[in-house]
Scaffold this motif. Structure first.
Motif, PDB file in Angstrom:
ATOM      1  N   GLU A  33       0.849  -1.187   0.000  1.00  0.00           N
ATOM      2  CA  GLU A  33       0.000   0.000   0.000  1.00  0.00           C
ATOM      3  C   GLU A  33       0.887   1.240   0.000  1.00  0.00           C
ATOM      4  N   TYR A  35       0.528   5.375   0.584  1.00  0.00           N
ATOM      5  CA  TYR A  35      -0.340   6.437   1.097  1.00  0.00           C
ATOM      6  C   TYR A  35       0.526   7.671   1.279  1.00  0.00           C
ATOM      7  N   GLU A  45      -3.617   7.268  -2.613  1.00  0.00           N
ATOM      8  CA  GLU A  45      -3.878   6.097  -1.780  1.00  0.00           C
ATOM      9  C   GLU A  45      -4.005   4.926  -2.741  1.00  0.00           C
ATOM     10  N   LEU A  46      -2.944   4.125  -2.851  1.00  0.00           N
ATOM     11  CA  LEU A  46      -2.898   3.065  -3.854  1.00  0.00           C
ATOM     12  C   LEU A  46      -2.605   1.716  -3.232  1.00  0.00           C
ATOM     13  N   VAL A  47      -3.122   0.669  -3.862  1.00  0.00           N
ATOM     14  CA  VAL A  47      -2.786  -0.708  -3.542  1.00  0.00           C
ATOM     15  C   VAL A  47      -2.109  -1.283  -4.775  1.00  0.00           C
ATOM     16  N   THR A  88      -4.758  -0.190  -7.888  1.00  0.00           N
ATOM     17  CA  THR A  88      -6.102   0.333  -7.607  1.00  0.00           C
ATOM     18  C   THR A  88      -5.979   1.383  -6.517  1.00  0.00           C
ATOM     19  N   GLY A  89      -6.929   2.268  -6.467  1.00  0.00           N
ATOM     20  CA  GLY A  89      -6.920   3.274  -5.413  1.00  0.00           C
ATOM     21  C   GLY A  89      -7.521   4.581  -5.869  1.00  0.00           C
ATOM     22  N   LYS A  90      -6.947   5.682  -5.336  1.00  0.00           N
ATOM     23  CA  LYS A  90      -7.469   6.996  -5.699  1.00  0.00           C
ATOM     24  C   LYS A  90      -6.378   8.055  -5.607  1.00  0.00           C
ATOM     25  N   SER A 101      -7.421   2.870 -11.569  1.00  0.00           N
ATOM     26  CA  SER A 101      -7.087   1.449 -11.646  1.00  0.00           C
ATOM     27  C   SER A 101      -6.355   1.221 -12.957  1.00  0.00           C
TER      28      SER A 101
END
Length: 108
Positions: A33, A35, A45-47, A88-90, A101
């Protein structure tokens, strides 16, 4: 690390774990992750899910995880190559959240 006081950042030698203020890069392979936010209400904020198994070697091999230790130094320098990842994330731009994504590369 130039933007943080020494007491504001830490890292771990097990898995991925870097903390700078409230920002972090953490997890265990194959998922990490990311952040990061600034004072102006912007951030990410990504995975990251690795889709390719990396390799571990003493020297960077172009694709994989490489580590190099300098004699008489208490520091280990590491390169993390994850050549194919699902992301994925924002993104946050001036407080507005934008979902994201796709696929990407991570080299360190």
């Amino acid at each position: 690390m130039q933007f943080f006081e020494p007491h504001e950042y830490t890292f771990t030698t097990e898995g991925f774990g870097i903390l700078m203020g409230k920002n972090y890069y953490r997890g265990n392979f194959p998922k990490v992750e990311i952040y990061a936010h600034d004072e102006d209400n912007n951030g990410i904020e990504l995975v990251v899910d690795a889709l390719v198994q990396p390799t571990l070697s003493e020297l960077p091999d172009g694709i994989g995880i490489g580590r190099a230790k300098t004699p008489n130094m208490p520091v280990s320098v590491a390169w993390f190559f994850l050549p194919w990842n699902k992301i994925t994330g924002k993104l946050i731009v001036q407080g507005k959240e934008i979902p994201v994504s796709g696929y990407g590369w991570s080299d360190h």
